[in-house]
Design a protein around this motif. Sequence first.
Motif, PDB file in Angstrom:
ATOM      1  N   SER A  98       8.827 -76.050  36.146  1.00 25.81           N
ATOM      2  CA  SER A  98       9.863 -76.786  35.423  1.00 25.81           C
ATOM      3  C   SER A  98      11.001 -77.111  36.388  1.00 25.81           C
ATOM      4  CB  SER A  98      10.384 -75.958  34.251  1.00 25.81           C
ATOM      5  OG  SER A  98      10.949 -74.751  34.722  1.00 25.81           O
ATOM      6  N   ALA A  99      11.839 -78.040  35.985  1.00 23.76           N
ATOM      7  CA  ALA A  99      13.013 -78.418  36.779  1.00 23.76           C
ATOM      8  C   ALA A  99      14.229 -78.414  35.861  1.00 23.76           C
ATOM      9  CB  ALA A  99      12.823 -79.797  37.391  1.00 23.76           C
ATOM     10  N   VAL A 100      15.335 -77.905  36.364  1.00 23.07           N
ATOM     11  CA  VAL A 100      16.550 -77.786  35.555  1.00 23.07           C
ATOM     12  C   VAL A 100      17.631 -78.703  36.118  1.00 23.07           C
ATOM     13  CG1 VAL A 100      18.330 -76.233  34.671  1.00 23.07           C
ATOM     14  CG2 VAL A 100      15.990 -75.390  35.006  1.00 23.07           C
ATOM     15  N   ARG A 101      18.199 -79.495  35.249  1.00 24.99           N
ATOM     16  CA  ARG A 101      19.366 -80.305  35.592  1.00 24.99           C
ATOM     17  C   ARG A 101      20.490 -79.920  34.636  1.00 24.99           C
ATOM     18  NH1 ARG A 101      18.225 -85.171  38.530  1.00 24.99           N
ATOM     19  NH2 ARG A 101      16.584 -84.615  40.011  1.00 24.99           N
ATOM     20  N   ASP A 102      21.718 -79.947  35.122  1.00 32.32           N
ATOM     21  CA  ASP A 102      22.875 -79.648  34.280  1.00 32.32           C
ATOM     22  C   ASP A 102      23.622 -80.927  33.949  1.00 32.32           C
ATOM     23  OD1 ASP A 102      22.240 -77.001  34.387  1.00 32.32           O
ATOM     24  OD2 ASP A 102      23.763 -76.464  35.863  1.00 32.32           O
ATOM     25  N   ILE A 103      24.188 -80.930  32.760  1.00 31.94           N
ATOM     26  CA  ILE A 103      24.945 -82.093  32.327  1.00 31.94           C
ATOM     27  C   ILE A 103      26.127 -81.608  31.490  1.00 31.94           C
ATOM     28  CG2 ILE A 103      23.674 -82.473  30.168  1.00 31.94           C
ATOM     29  CD1 ILE A 103      23.710 -85.449  30.786  1.00 31.94           C
ATOM     30  N   ALA A 104      27.272 -82.259  31.641  1.00 30.57           N
ATOM     31  CA  ALA A 104      28.463 -81.907  30.865  1.00 30.57           C
ATOM     32  C   ALA A 104      28.956 -83.150  30.136  1.00 30.57           C
ATOM     33  CB  ALA A 104      29.551 -81.357  31.774  1.00 30.57           C
ATOM     34  N   VAL A 105      29.336 -82.966  28.878  1.00 32.93           N
ATOM     35  CA  VAL A 105      29.742 -84.094  28.046  1.00 32.93           C
ATOM     36  C   VAL A 105      31.121 -83.816  27.463  1.00 32.93           C
ATOM     37  CG1 VAL A 105      29.057 -85.650  26.187  1.00 32.93           C
ATOM     38  CG2 VAL A 105      27.305 -84.340  27.410  1.00 32.93           C
ATOM     39  N   LEU A 106      32.051 -84.726  27.714  1.00 35.89           N
ATOM     40  CA  LEU A 106      33.394 -84.634  27.157  1.00 35.89           C
ATOM     41  C   LEU A 106      33.404 -85.375  25.829  1.00 35.89           C
ATOM     42  CD1 LEU A 106      36.275 -83.595  27.985  1.00 35.89           C
ATOM     43  CD2 LEU A 106      36.741 -85.944  28.708  1.00 35.89           C
ATOM     44  N   THR A 107      33.753 -84.668  24.758  1.00 32.54           N
ATOM     45  CA  THR A 107      33.722 -85.261  23.418  1.00 32.54           C
ATOM     46  C   THR A 107      35.005 -84.922  22.663  1.00 32.54           C
ATOM     47  OG1 THR A 107      32.797 -83.352  22.234  1.00 32.54           O
ATOM     48  CG2 THR A 107      31.226 -84.793  23.376  1.00 32.54           C
ATOM     49  N   PRO A 108      35.268 -85.634  21.567  1.00 30.39           N
ATOM     50  CA  PRO A 108      36.355 -85.196  20.691  1.00 30.39           C
ATOM     51  C   PRO A 108      36.086 -83.782  20.175  1.00 30.39           C
ATOM     52  CG  PRO A 108      35.698 -87.431  20.152  1.00 30.39           C
ATOM     53  CD  PRO A 108      34.683 -86.909  21.126  1.00 30.39           C
ATOM     54  N   ARG A 109      37.133 -83.051  19.907  1.00 30.06           N
ATOM     55  CA  ARG A 109      37.005 -81.650  19.506  1.00 30.06           C
ATOM     56  C   ARG A 109      36.183 -81.479  18.230  1.00 30.06           C
ATOM     57  NH1 ARG A 109      42.481 -78.547  19.890  1.00 30.06           N
ATOM     58  NH2 ARG A 109      41.983 -78.859  22.090  1.00 30.06           N
ATOM     59  N   PHE A 110      36.227 -82.471  17.343  1.00 25.37           N
ATOM     60  CA  PHE A 110      35.535 -82.340  16.056  1.00 25.37           C
ATOM     61  C   PHE A 110      34.035 -82.628  16.155  1.00 25.37           C
ATOM     62  CE2 PHE A 110      37.197 -86.717  16.246  1.00 25.37           C
ATOM     63  CZ  PHE A 110      36.028 -87.437  16.094  1.00 25.37           C
ATOM     64  N   THR A 111      33.553 -83.104  17.294  1.00 25.21           N
ATOM     65  CA  THR A 111      32.137 -83.452  17.441  1.00 25.21           C
ATOM     66  C   THR A 111      31.262 -82.210  17.310  1.00 25.21           C
ATOM     67  OG1 THR A 111      32.686 -85.275  18.930  1.00 25.21           O
ATOM     68  CG2 THR A 111      30.412 -84.495  18.959  1.00 25.21           C
ATOM     69  N   LYS A 112      30.216 -82.298  16.505  1.00 21.81           N
ATOM     70  CA  LYS A 112      29.289 -81.183  16.346  1.00 21.81           C
ATOM     71  C   LYS A 112      28.321 -81.134  17.528  1.00 21.81           C
ATOM     72  CE  LYS A 112      28.637 -79.047  12.940  1.00 21.81           C
ATOM     73  NZ  LYS A 112      29.071 -77.675  12.604  1.00 21.81           N
ATOM     74  N   VAL A 113      28.050 -79.932  17.995  1.00 24.09           N
ATOM     75  CA  VAL A 113      27.092 -79.751  19.083  1.00 24.09           C
ATOM     76  C   VAL A 113      25.745 -80.366  18.713  1.00 24.09           C
ATOM     77  CG1 VAL A 113      25.781 -78.035  20.397  1.00 24.09           C
ATOM     78  CG2 VAL A 113      28.213 -77.684  19.975  1.00 24.09           C
ATOM     79  N   GLU A 114      25.372 -80.223  17.456  1.00 29.81           N
ATOM     80  CA  GLU A 114      24.080 -80.735  16.988  1.00 29.81           C
ATOM     81  C   GLU A 114      23.945 -82.238  17.220  1.00 29.81           C
ATOM     82  OE1 GLU A 114      21.446 -80.682  12.850  1.00 29.81           O
ATOM     83  OE2 GLU A 114      23.385 -79.670  12.959  1.00 29.81           O
ATOM     84  N   GLU A 115      25.051 -82.980  17.058  1.00 29.40           N
ATOM     85  CA  GLU A 115      25.012 -84.426  17.287  1.00 29.40           C
ATOM     86  C   GLU A 115      24.625 -84.736  18.731  1.00 29.40           C
ATOM     87  OE1 GLU A 115      28.397 -86.791  15.866  1.00 29.40           O
ATOM     88  OE2 GLU A 115      29.120 -84.979  14.881  1.00 29.40           O
TER      89      GLU A 115
ATOM     90  N   TRP B 232      32.372 -90.446  23.868  1.00 33.61           N
ATOM     91  CA  TRP B 232      31.754 -89.413  24.703  1.00 33.61           C
ATOM     92  C   TRP B 232      31.740 -89.863  26.159  1.00 33.61           C
ATOM     93  CZ3 TRP B 232      26.650 -88.057  21.605  1.00 33.61           C
ATOM     94  CH2 TRP B 232      27.017 -87.583  20.328  1.00 33.61           C
ATOM     95  N   GLU B 233      31.973 -88.917  27.050  1.00 35.77           N
ATOM     96  CA  GLU B 233      31.945 -89.217  28.482  1.00 35.77           C
ATOM     97  C   GLU B 233      31.125 -88.150  29.201  1.00 35.77           C
ATOM     98  OE1 GLU B 233      34.915 -89.103  32.361  1.00 35.77           O
ATOM     99  OE2 GLU B 233      35.778 -89.161  30.342  1.00 35.77           O
ATOM    100  N   VAL B 234      30.111 -88.578  29.918  1.00 29.31           N
ATOM    101  CA  VAL B 234      29.321 -87.640  30.720  1.00 29.31           C
ATOM    102  C   VAL B 234      30.063 -87.402  32.021  1.00 29.31           C
ATOM    103  CG1 VAL B 234      27.138 -87.223  31.903  1.00 29.31           C
ATOM    104  CG2 VAL B 234      27.155 -88.376  29.677  1.00 29.31           C
ATOM    105  N   ARG B 235      30.307 -86.141  32.304  1.00 29.03           N
ATOM    106  CA  ARG B 235      31.074 -85.772  33.499  1.00 29.03           C
ATOM    107  C   ARG B 235      30.105 -85.435  34.621  1.00 29.03           C
ATOM    108  NH1 ARG B 235      35.885 -81.894  32.120  1.00 29.03           N
ATOM    109  NH2 ARG B 235      37.135 -83.461  33.181  1.00 29.03           N
ATOM    110  N   ARG B 236      30.156 -86.203  35.685  1.00 31.76           N
ATOM    111  CA  ARG B 236      29.219 -86.027  36.794  1.00 31.76           C
ATOM    112  C   ARG B 236      29.831 -85.155  37.874  1.00 31.76           C
ATOM    113  NH1 ARG B 236      28.919 -91.031  34.680  1.00 31.76           N
ATOM    114  NH2 ARG B 236      26.883 -91.899  34.201  1.00 31.76           N
TER     115      ARG B 236
END
Length: 200
Positions: A110-127, A196-200
């Motif tokens: 397997s291969a693992v990549r990490d990703i970080a997402v900046l969202t509004p505080r009210f955004t559900k993780v499930e979304e 949403w903003e993906v932080r690289r």
Amino acid sequence: MLSGAIMGNAFYELKGVIDVLFNKMGVADPWYDEYQPTPEQSSLEIWQREKSAEIKVDNKEVGFLGQISPKMLKELKIEKEVALFQIDFDEFSKMVSEEKVYQPISRYPSAVRDIAVLTPRFTKVEEVLNKIETAGGALLVDVDLFDIYEGENLPEGKKNLAFHLIFQAPDRTLSPKELNLLQDKIIKTLEENPEWEVRR
């Protein structure tokens, strides 16, 4: 109710213990959603907000994992970090006793990549999870939320969600090019949401 506690680098160590427990018992893919405290719990400031989570399997809540807040530790005169968990043993037992479908383990790494997402505080993780899983397709075999951060160096009203993305193919080793294409597709899908903003 099954419960436990750990001291030290508490939250992530205990999360690792829970992941191993679920895996050993054949309960697939537990994930961690944001903890929604009651107004009373919020006022007491028992739990550290960015290190508290509901433990879920599919969309069913089966437990809770949380690190005690610095304020509460000070009041209790405890010097080390402390995290606790509770698991609904009845629900957990039902999941363990269900018939398991055999899935062969891939011979390929397997291969693992990490990703970080900046969202509004009210955004559900499930979304966010749903978007990642849909975009990743069959080669995305697991997604692990490993950090929720709200605090300094973030815009007001925002939080940062960090995920491990685990890719694996049943018939080959995925090339760096394939992994980049998969990750780019996930990023593009996430950024279709203008908040949403993906932080690289």
